[in-house]
Write a protein that holds these residues in place. Structure first.
Motif, PDB file in Angstrom:
ATOM      1  N   ALA A 126      13.903  36.150  11.612  1.00 23.01           N
ATOM      2  CA  ALA A 126      12.886  35.361  12.314  1.00 23.01           C
ATOM      3  C   ALA A 126      11.668  35.138  11.431  1.00 23.01           C
ATOM      4  N   TYR A 127      11.202  36.203  10.764  1.00 27.92           N
ATOM      5  CA  TYR A 127      10.060  36.055   9.865  1.00 27.92           C
ATOM      6  C   TYR A 127      10.377  35.099   8.720  1.00 27.92           C
ATOM      7  N   LEU A 128      11.557  35.267   8.141  1.00 27.14           N
ATOM      8  CA  LEU A 128      11.940  34.424   7.006  1.00 27.14           C
ATOM      9  C   LEU A 128      11.889  32.951   7.375  1.00 27.14           C
ATOM     10  N   TRP A 129      12.533  32.592   8.491  1.00 27.04           N
ATOM     11  CA  TRP A 129      12.610  31.182   8.865  1.00 27.04           C
ATOM     12  C   TRP A 129      11.279  30.658   9.381  1.00 27.04           C
ATOM     13  N   MET A 130      10.458  31.530   9.987  1.00 27.15           N
ATOM     14  CA  MET A 130       9.120  31.094  10.386  1.00 27.15           C
ATOM     15  C   MET A 130       8.268  30.767   9.162  1.00 27.15           C
ATOM     16  N   VAL A 131       8.354  31.623   8.151  1.00 29.48           N
ATOM     17  CA  VAL A 131       7.568  31.395   6.934  1.00 29.48           C
ATOM     18  C   VAL A 131       8.029  30.119   6.233  1.00 29.48           C
ATOM     19  N   VAL A 132       9.344  29.917   6.146  1.00 25.82           N
ATOM     20  CA  VAL A 132       9.857  28.702   5.504  1.00 25.82           C
ATOM     21  C   VAL A 132       9.416  27.461   6.287  1.00 25.82           C
ATOM     22  N   THR A 133       9.469  27.557   7.611  1.00 28.47           N
ATOM     23  CA  THR A 133       9.004  26.444   8.450  1.00 28.47           C
ATOM     24  C   THR A 133       7.532  26.151   8.192  1.00 28.47           C
ATOM     25  N   PHE A 134       6.732  27.198   8.102  1.00 28.65           N
ATOM     26  CA  PHE A 134       5.300  27.020   7.847  1.00 28.65           C
ATOM     27  C   PHE A 134       5.074  26.359   6.491  1.00 28.65           C
ATOM     28  N   ILE A 135       5.782  26.813   5.466  1.00 29.32           N
ATOM     29  CA  ILE A 135       5.611  26.252   4.115  1.00 29.32           C
ATOM     30  C   ILE A 135       5.975  24.772   4.095  1.00 29.32           C
ATOM     31  N   LEU A 136       7.087  24.416   4.722  1.00 27.67           N
ATOM     32  CA  LEU A 136       7.513  23.016   4.743  1.00 27.67           C
ATOM     33  C   LEU A 136       6.519  22.150   5.525  1.00 27.67           C
ATOM     34  N   GLY A 137       6.021  22.677   6.651  1.00 23.67           N
ATOM     35  CA  GLY A 137       5.023  21.929   7.417  1.00 23.67           C
ATOM     36  C   GLY A 137       3.732  21.753   6.630  1.00 23.67           C
ATOM     37  N   LEU A 189       0.803  -1.224   0.000  1.00 20.79           N
ATOM     38  CA  LEU A 189       0.000   0.000   0.000  1.00 20.79           C
ATOM     39  C   LEU A 189       0.834   1.271   0.000  1.00 20.79           C
ATOM     40  N   PHE A 190       1.973   1.240   0.688  1.00 20.20           N
ATOM     41  CA  PHE A 190       2.720   2.470   0.917  1.00 20.20           C
ATOM     42  C   PHE A 190       3.656   2.782  -0.245  1.00 20.20           C
ATOM     43  N   ASP A 191       3.639   4.041  -0.653  1.00 24.56           N
ATOM     44  CA  ASP A 191       4.581   4.549  -1.657  1.00 24.56           C
ATOM     45  C   ASP A 191       5.750   5.174  -0.890  1.00 24.56           C
ATOM     46  N   LYS A 192       6.855   4.442  -0.801  1.00 24.45           N
ATOM     47  CA  LYS A 192       7.959   4.899   0.051  1.00 24.45           C
ATOM     48  C   LYS A 192       8.634   6.157  -0.497  1.00 24.45           C
ATOM     49  N   THR A 193       8.604   6.336  -1.820  1.00 25.08           N
ATOM     50  CA  THR A 193       9.164   7.580  -2.377  1.00 25.08           C
ATOM     51  C   THR A 193       8.351   8.784  -1.918  1.00 25.08           C
ATOM     52  N   HIS A 194       7.033   8.634  -1.970  1.00 30.35           N
ATOM     53  CA  HIS A 194       6.127   9.691  -1.511  1.00 30.35           C
ATOM     54  C   HIS A 194       6.382  10.006  -0.041  1.00 30.35           C
ATOM     55  N   VAL A 195       6.517   8.957   0.765  1.00 31.89           N
ATOM     56  CA  VAL A 195       6.731   9.133   2.204  1.00 31.89           C
ATOM     57  C   VAL A 195       8.102   9.733   2.479  1.00 31.89           C
ATOM     58  N   PHE A 196       9.096   9.380   1.673  1.00 34.73           N
ATOM     59  CA  PHE A 196      10.428   9.958   1.847  1.00 34.73           C
ATOM     60  C   PHE A 196      10.397  11.476   1.622  1.00 34.73           C
ATOM     61  N   LEU A 234       1.051  16.439   1.448  1.00 34.22           N
ATOM     62  CA  LEU A 234       1.462  15.115   0.976  1.00 34.22           C
ATOM     63  C   LEU A 234       0.768  14.013   1.789  1.00 34.22           C
ATOM     64  N   GLU A 235       0.617  14.234   3.071  1.00 31.20           N
ATOM     65  CA  GLU A 235      -0.054  13.231   3.905  1.00 31.20           C
ATOM     66  C   GLU A 235      -1.530  13.114   3.536  1.00 31.20           C
ATOM     67  N   ARG A 236      -2.172  14.234   3.284  1.00 35.31           N
ATOM     68  CA  ARG A 236      -3.579  14.203   2.866  1.00 35.31           C
ATOM     69  C   ARG A 236      -3.738  13.461   1.547  1.00 35.31           C
ATOM     70  N   SER A 237      -2.809  13.688   0.617  1.00 38.15           N
ATOM     71  CA  SER A 237      -2.911  12.993  -0.667  1.00 38.15           C
ATOM     72  C   SER A 237      -2.722  11.489  -0.494  1.00 38.15           C
ATOM     73  N   GLU A 238      -1.847  11.090   0.428  1.00 38.61           N
ATOM     74  CA  GLU A 238      -1.663   9.666   0.708  1.00 38.61           C
ATOM     75  C   GLU A 238      -2.946   9.065   1.272  1.00 38.61           C
ATOM     76  N   PHE A 239      -3.574   9.746   2.223  1.00 32.12           N
ATOM     77  CA  PHE A 239      -4.826   9.272   2.802  1.00 32.12           C
ATOM     78  C   PHE A 239      -5.913   9.185   1.731  1.00 32.12           C
ATOM     79  N   ALA A 240      -5.962  10.203   0.857  1.00 32.65           N
ATOM     80  CA  ALA A 240      -6.988  10.223  -0.195  1.00 32.65           C
ATOM     81  C   ALA A 240      -6.823   9.036  -1.138  1.00 32.65           C
ATOM     82  N   GLN A 241      -5.585   8.708  -1.477  1.00 32.45           N
ATOM     83  CA  GLN A 241      -5.346   7.564  -2.364  1.00 32.45           C
ATOM     84  C   GLN A 241      -5.763   6.257  -1.704  1.00 32.45           C
ATOM     85  N   LEU A 242      -5.465   6.103  -0.416  1.00 32.52           N
ATOM     86  CA  LEU A 242      -5.853   4.884   0.287  1.00 32.52           C
ATOM     87  C   LEU A 242      -7.377   4.765   0.371  1.00 32.52           C
TER      88      LEU A 242
END
Length: 206
Positions: free
Chosen positions: A101-112, A66-73, A118-126
């Motif tokens: 501080a703003y720069l790194w907070m925004v980058v952190t938010f984008i990555l999160g 079931l798991f796409d390890k590339t996606h999870v990586f 990506l997790e939602r798309s994995e759940f949707a596929q399952l």
């Protein structure tokens, strides 16, 4: 002998450990560590449940199929990178460097947010393939464990957005620095939990 030593050595003097409340940063730090430990206990219980139920597939496909390890990586890379940028944001807050501080907070938010997407798309596929949490005990344990972590990440992103607003309106007051310190602990703890999920759930899938 200093004034403090003279007071401490006076007959009947109250010990330093018993004199009034501890400083705010000590109380906040101690209390938040207790919260994190209680949260880790919750995840430990979910990991234990998953370990017991991981083989109960009800005739359906196992995790390895079931798991796409590339996606999870890619998910994992986003979350781990967000932990690094969160560390940079913490250093910028300590330096009272607002642009950084703003720069790194925004980058952190984008990555999160990318991790959650990506997790939602994995759940949707399952779910689209008929492998929802009601299909088997294995999938129930999987969705509960991974979904609980995802809810924590969502809460962390809401917290980070509020922190950015507070820095904009209140600046780097001591209480803001303490709150961001607590956020950093929370975010790094989520990364540690995810490493466990990635190792046990995805890499250990059979």
């Amino acid at each position: 002998m200093s004034m403090v030593e003279q007071v401490v050595t006076l007959p009947g003097a109250t010990p330093l450990s018993s004199r009034g409340p501890a400083p705010t940063h000590v109380v906040v730090g101690y209390g938040f560590w207790l919260f994190l430990l209680s949260d880790i206990i919750v995840f430990a219980a979910l990991f234990a449940a998953y370990a017991v139920l991981s083989g109960e597939t009800n005739g359906g496909p196992p995790g390895a199929a079931l798991f796409d390890k590339t996606h999870v990586f890619i998910e994992t890379a986003c979350l781990l990178a967000s932990s690094v940028t969160c560390g940079f944001a913490s250093l910028a807050v300590q330096r009272r460097d607002r642009p950084s501080a703003y720069l790194w907070m925004v980058v952190t938010f984008i990555l999160g947010a990318a991790f959650l997407s990506l997790e939602r798309s994995e759940f949707a596929q399952l779910l689209a393939s008929g492998n929802g949490p009601s299909h088997s005990a294995f999938l129930s344990a999987f969705f509960t464990l991974v979904g609980t972590h995802g809810l924590h990440v969502t809460a962390g992103l809401c917290w980070l957005a509020i922190m950015m607003l507070q820095v904009a309106t209140l600046g780097f007051r001591p209480m803001i620095s303490r709150r961001f310190f607590c956020f950093g602990l929370f975010w790094h703890a989520l990364d540690i939990v995810w490493i466990g999920v990635f190792t046990i759930v995805y890499l250990g899938a059979r």
